[in-house]
Design an enzyme around this catalytic site. Structure first.
Site, mmCIF file in Angstrom:
data_model
loop_
_atom_site.group_PDB
_atom_site.id
_atom_site.type_symbol
_atom_site.label_atom_id
_atom_site.label_comp_id
_atom_site.label_asym_id
_atom_site.label_seq_id
_atom_site.Cartn_x
_atom_site.Cartn_y
_atom_site.Cartn_z
ATOM 1 C CB ALA A 61 -0.662 0.082 1.322
ATOM 2 C CD GLU A 103 -2.375 -7.799 2.906
ATOM 3 O OE1 GLU A 103 -2.017 -6.529 2.451
ATOM 4 O OE2 GLU A 103 -3.306 -8.278 3.442
ATOM 5 C CD GLU A 123 1.137 -5.759 5.402
ATOM 6 O OE1 GLU A 123 2.075 -6.675 6.109
ATOM 7 O OE2 GLU A 123 0.687 -6.024 4.289
HETATM 8 C C1 LIG Z 1 -5.176 -1.951 4.012
HETATM 9 C C2 LIG Z 1 -4.056 -1.490 4.675
HETATM 10 C C3 LIG Z 1 -2.900 -2.374 4.289
HETATM 11 C C4 LIG Z 1 -1.677 -2.090 4.360
HETATM 12 C C5 LIG Z 1 -0.717 -3.116 3.809
HETATM 13 C C6 LIG Z 1 0.586 -2.384 3.267
HETATM 14 O O1 LIG Z 1 1.151 -2.636 2.074
HETATM 15 S S1 LIG Z 1 1.382 -1.662 4.356
HETATM 16 C C7 LIG Z 1 2.984 -1.141 3.423
HETATM 17 C C8 LIG Z 1 3.764 -2.509 3.490
HETATM 18 N N1 LIG Z 1 5.076 -2.313 2.711
HETATM 19 C C9 LIG Z 1 6.156 -1.957 3.172
HETATM 20 O O2 LIG Z 1 6.221 -2.029 4.334
HETATM 21 C C10 LIG Z 1 7.234 -1.887 2.035
HETATM 22 C C11 LIG Z 1 8.156 -0.652 2.697
HETATM 23 N N2 LIG Z 1 9.309 -0.429 1.555
HETATM 24 C C12 LIG Z 1 10.243 -1.142 1.708
HETATM 25 O O3 LIG Z 1 10.533 -1.754 2.757
HETATM 26 C C13 LIG Z 1 11.354 -0.550 0.861
HETATM 27 O O4 LIG Z 1 11.060 0.653 0.564
HETATM 28 C C14 LIG Z 1 11.666 -1.405 -0.473
HETATM 29 C C15 LIG Z 1 10.140 -1.617 -0.881
HETATM 30 C C16 LIG Z 1 12.054 -2.857 0.140
HETATM 31 C C17 LIG Z 1 12.758 -0.906 -1.093
HETATM 32 O O5 LIG Z 1 13.847 -0.659 -0.555
HETATM 33 P P1 LIG Z 1 14.914 0.335 -1.295
HETATM 34 O O6 LIG Z 1 16.114 0.336 -0.093
HETATM 35 O O7 LIG Z 1 15.143 -0.270 -2.675
HETATM 36 O O8 LIG Z 1 14.206 1.658 -1.306
HETATM 37 P P2 LIG Z 1 13.732 2.819 -0.380
HETATM 38 O O9 LIG Z 1 13.369 2.183 0.855
HETATM 39 O O10 LIG Z 1 14.613 3.837 -0.160
HETATM 40 O O11 LIG Z 1 12.420 3.261 -0.828
HETATM 41 C C18 LIG Z 1 12.645 4.090 -2.226
HETATM 42 C C19 LIG Z 1 11.476 5.269 -2.058
HETATM 43 O O12 LIG Z 1 10.256 4.561 -2.228
HETATM 44 C C20 LIG Z 1 9.465 4.830 -1.160
HETATM 45 N N3 LIG Z 1 8.532 3.832 -0.612
HETATM 46 C C21 LIG Z 1 9.021 2.552 -0.411
HETATM 47 N N4 LIG Z 1 7.869 1.681 -0.142
HETATM 48 C C22 LIG Z 1 6.898 2.578 -0.121
HETATM 49 C C23 LIG Z 1 5.600 2.239 0.061
HETATM 50 N N5 LIG Z 1 4.810 1.168 0.394
HETATM 51 N N6 LIG Z 1 4.659 3.383 -0.082
HETATM 52 C C24 LIG Z 1 5.183 4.709 -0.108
HETATM 53 N N7 LIG Z 1 6.330 4.911 -0.356
HETATM 54 C C25 LIG Z 1 7.115 3.846 -0.275
HETATM 55 C C26 LIG Z 1 10.455 5.266 0.091
HETATM 56 O O13 LIG Z 1 9.937 6.260 0.920
HETATM 57 C C27 LIG Z 1 11.593 5.851 -0.776
HETATM 58 O O14 LIG Z 1 11.244 7.263 -0.988
HETATM 59 P P3 LIG Z 1 12.025 8.405 -1.014
HETATM 60 O O15 LIG Z 1 11.219 9.596 -1.484
HETATM 61 O O16 LIG Z 1 13.122 8.097 -2.159
HETATM 62 O O17 LIG Z 1 12.785 8.275 0.284
#
Ligand SMILES: CC/C=C/CC(=O)SCCNC(=O)CCNC(=O)[C@H](O)C(C)(C)COP(=O)(O)OP(=O)(O)OC[C@H]1O[C@@H](n2cnc3c(N)ncnc32)[C@H](O)[C@@H]1OP(=O)(O)O
Length: 718
Positions: A61, A103, A123
């Site tokens: 998400a 999911e 999550e």
């Molecule tokens: C109904 C409600 C249910 C919710 C379920 C969900 O899905 S909650 C979200 C679950 N997902 C996560 O927790 C994943 C979070 N992201 C990560 O762990 C990492 O970003 C990654 C996907 C493993 C990638 O890692 P990497 O080191 O390659 O990059 P960054 O961490 O630096 O991320 C790059 C930019 O992307 C932004 N970002 C990452 N994930 C999300 C996300 N899910 N939503 C929004 N933005 C996300 C991150 O903030 C970085 O942004 P910058 O602006 O460049 O800092």
């Protein structure tokens, strides 16, 4: 957005498009709904593949959307609609399938992944649970036991592990979309009922109640006070005992509670803080995007005590060749035995087949002449460090970066004795250095952007959360720790016991209270620093006021009694002998505290846990505001990342500065004023100007403080 294309052979390909991680924003969800409908309606389409753009399936998400109102189609019905499709739908997973991304894949009938892909339901780390059906579908697919592990830890797993668990149907080293297309062509026309996870029973072991009870005890112990892990277990209880539809209702109710909790906001803030600190900037204007870093392939570490050994291992694990120098022969012999064993263990823990770096041991400082970067990790003594830096500057080739692992000494003083002060920075690691995630990169007034960029990048390569901090006594972390420790000692004088103080802090969520932590680190560390500062030692009068402010000689007297913490088997607690780990209340400490109070005419009073928390935490937070005001940290996120990753601050409270915002800045100010009024001889309780200014402008949210501070500085208000 999601792109629709028809491939030859009746396969519809849906590509998620939302860089960088194809998060499921409102637009992406709408795109999926529309394209799935299109595939359903097209009679020529017999099967569907869903993939992600740019080598990433989906990072879940869109976390940024959580702060605003819910727009666009919700995830749960969207995934149900995919599961209900009567044509086979496969997820082609490359890069990541995390959270809502996994999911979504669980709603598909088949899952094919690239061998390098990572999968998980993280999550819980954001204060949530897998609320798009993940808590109900995953246990139906892989069984309750395995689902409990994945959902309550949020860990990312490899494609190989996911295949073994039964999450994936196929893993490939080739193009995953091609494989998935081939797969769905093969299975087109086969019955799909058994592929719809919501229709399956949840495989549970016979002792399901005991399994769930144990899981609940474990999550409560692991993260005291955190709501999300408990809710995850509750959701899995529902999966184990209720039909799918009722399980989904339970999942929704639990998710709603979590969403509205301050903890979810704190954890989401912590997620972004970790990323904000990587985009560092210095008051000079140098920053991550305008400063080039050097790539280091050969480094040296000087001093092979506990810290030095850990740093050698951390460097070697990144593939850097390390010259490990120790001038004391006995210490060198011990280190050359211990370090390779540490390296093997850590490589094993990280599932690395062989430790990548090469380490050579030496007792000769001349042997560092060819390296690109040196990290000095000798005893915390300025004259010794100056001696080492003088030597290094004459031995190393020009251009070598010289770093110190000091935990609070003046970097500029060290830089001043070198030929290139611009190439000197602090790299403050935390023990054990190969395990702890935090690295403070300390820039002095003369540190060059290149030196800072190189140290920050090196930290990142070592898997650390690197935070750039200014050069002041104690830097950021230890500077804030001082008023916290001071308050804990004053509370003992006033009537609390070490257990009462520790319990209040542990109840808040710290893994260890301040006295247990001090026993673990060794009480002599602070004792030596206080002696050097002239606060204690021979010739210093034994009063409770020193250098014009309230002072508690309690910790000095505990050290004088030979009680240095765990290493001597006695400190604020007693242990089963030297090196013992289990802290037990010690009657000696209670008698000692009573005698101390009697000697100083102090009458013990009963102190509530709320006062313990206020005094310790608000004093620490106040120092955080002073640090921001002094521009020693670029923003509140930097301080919060330091405390979460280096000092055990409970992540579900976001960090000290975020917590201040949640409590309310007005409240923090009012309580500091109250405590300062009662203890006017404690300068750390005097509210900082920045805190007053923030309250005066209406306590804006923490995310805006950085900008506010910069404006105030321009207008000389700070
Ligand atoms: C109904 C409600 C249910 C919710 C379920 C969900 O899905 S909650 C979200 C679950 N997902 C996560 O927790 C994943 C979070 N992201 C990560 O762990 C990492 O970003 C990654 C996907 C493993 C990638 O890692 P990497 O080191 O390659 O990059 P960054 O961490 O630096 O991320 C790059 C930019 O992307 C932004 N970002 C990452 N994930 C999300 C996300 N899910 N939503 C929004 N933005 C996300 C991150 O903030 C970085 O942004 P910058 O602006 O460049 O800092």
């Amino acid at each position: 957005m999601a792109m629709y294309s028809r491939l030859p052979g009746s396969v519809a390909l849906i590509t998620l498009q939302n860089p960088p991680v194809n998060a499921l924003s409102a637009a992406v969800r709408q795109g999926i709904v529309d394209t799935v409908q299109r595939a359903l309606k097209d009679p020529k389409v017999t099967s569907v593949v869903i993939c992600g753009q740019n080598g990433k399936f989906c990072g879940g998400a869109d976390i940024r959307e959580f702060a605003g109102p819910m727009l666009g189609p919700p995830l749960v019905p969207m995934i149900h609609a995919i599961e209900a499709v009567d044509k086979p739908v496969a997820a082609a997973i490359e890069g990541v399938a995390l959270g809502g991304g996994l999911e979504l894949a669980l709603g598909c009938h088949y899952r094919i992944a690239h061998s390098k892909a990572l999968l998980g339901l993280p999550e819980v780390t954001l204060g949530l649970l897998p609320g798009a059906g993940g808590s109900q579908r995953l246990p139906r697919l892989i069984g309750l036991t395995a689902a409990l592990d994945l959902i309550t830890t949020g860990r990312h797993i490899s494609a190989a592990e996911a295949l073994k668990l039964g999450i994936l149907d196929q893993v490939t080293d080739n193009n995953v979309v091609d494989q998935a297309v081939e797969f769905v062509r093969r299975v087109a026309g086969q019955p799909l009922d058994s592929r719809r996870l919501s229709t399956l029973p949840c495989p549970c072991p016979p002792d399901v109640d005991s399994l769930l009870d144990k899981a609940m005890v474990k999550v409560r112990q692991r993260s005291r006070g955190a709501l999300a892990p408990v809710a995850c277990v509750q959701a899995l209880m529902a999966a184990a005992s209720l039909p799918y539809t009722q399980g989904m209702e339970k999942e929704r109710d639990l998710l709603t509670t979590l969403f509205n909790s301050g903890q979810a906001r704190a954890l989401q803030y912590a997620f972004f803080s970790q990323r904000v600190v990587g985009k560092w900037s210095l008051p000079s204007g140098a920053s991550w995007d305008n400063s080039a870093a050097r790539t280091i392939s050969k480094a040296a570490v000087i001093g092979l005590g506990t810290m030095g050994r850990g740093i050698v291992v951390a460097l070697a694990l990144t593939g850097i060749s390390v010259v490990a120098v120790e001038t004391q022969e006995k210490q060198l012999a011990e280190a050359s035995q211990a370090v390779p064993a540490m390296l093997q263990r850590e490589a094993g823990r990280r599932s690395l087949a062989t430790p990548p770096g090469v380490i050579s041991f030496s007792s000769n400082l001349q042997d560092v002449s060819e390296v690109e970067l040196v990290i000095e990790a000798v005893f915390e003594d300025m004259s010794l460090k100056l001696q080492v830096f003088r030597h290094l500057t004459s031995v190393c080739r020009p251009g070598t970066l010289l770093c110190s692992n000091t935990s609070g000494l003046d970097i500029d003083q060290l830089a001043a004795v070198t030929q290139s002060p611009g190439l000197v920075v602090g790299m403050h690691f935390f023990a054990p250095a190969h395990v702890m995630k935090l690295l403070e990169v300390v820039y002095g007034p003369r540190s060059s952007p290149e030196a800072v960029a190189t140290a920050m990048q090196l930290g990142k390569r070592m898997g650390k959360v690197s935070v750039a901090v200014g050069n002041c006594p104690g830097f950021v972390g230890n500077r804030m720790l001082k008023p916290y420790l001071e308050q804990a000692n004053f509370l003992l004088e006033e009537g609390a016991t070490p257990q009462q103080v520790d319990e209040a802090l542990e109840e808040f969520g710290f893994p260890m209270g301040v006295f247990r932590m001090s026993d673990l680190s060794g009480l002599d560390v602070g004792w030596r620093i206080r002696k050097e500062a002239g606060l204690t030692g021979p010739g210093v009068e034994s009063t409770r006021t020193r250098q014009g402010r309230r002072y508690s000689p309690l910790p000095d007297q505990v050290c004088e009694a030979g009680r240095l913490g765990q290493k001597t088997g006695r400190g604020w607690y007693q242990y089963d002998g030297p090196g013992g780990r289990v802290a037990r209340s010690d009657p000696w400490v209670h008698i000692f505290l009573e005698a101390y109070r009697a000697e100083h005419g102090l009458v013990a009073r009963s102190i509530a846990p709320e006062e313990i928390l206020e005094r310790c935490l608000y004093a620490l937070i106040n120092e955080g505001f002073n640090i921001l005001q002094d521009a020693m940290a670029a923003g509140p996120e930097d301080i919060d990342a330091i405390y979460v990753f280096g000092y055990g601050w409970p992540r579900h409270h976001g960090g000290p500065m975020f917590h201040a915002g949640q409590v309310g800045l007005g409240r923090i100010l009012e309580r500091l004023q109250h405590h300062h009024h009662n203890h006017p001889d404690v300068p750390h309780l005097k509210p900082s100007t920045l805190l007053r200014r923030l309250v005066a402008v209406g306590s804006p949210p923490v995310q805006t403080w950085r900008e506010f501070i910069n404006k105030e500085r321009v207008h000389s208000q700070l």
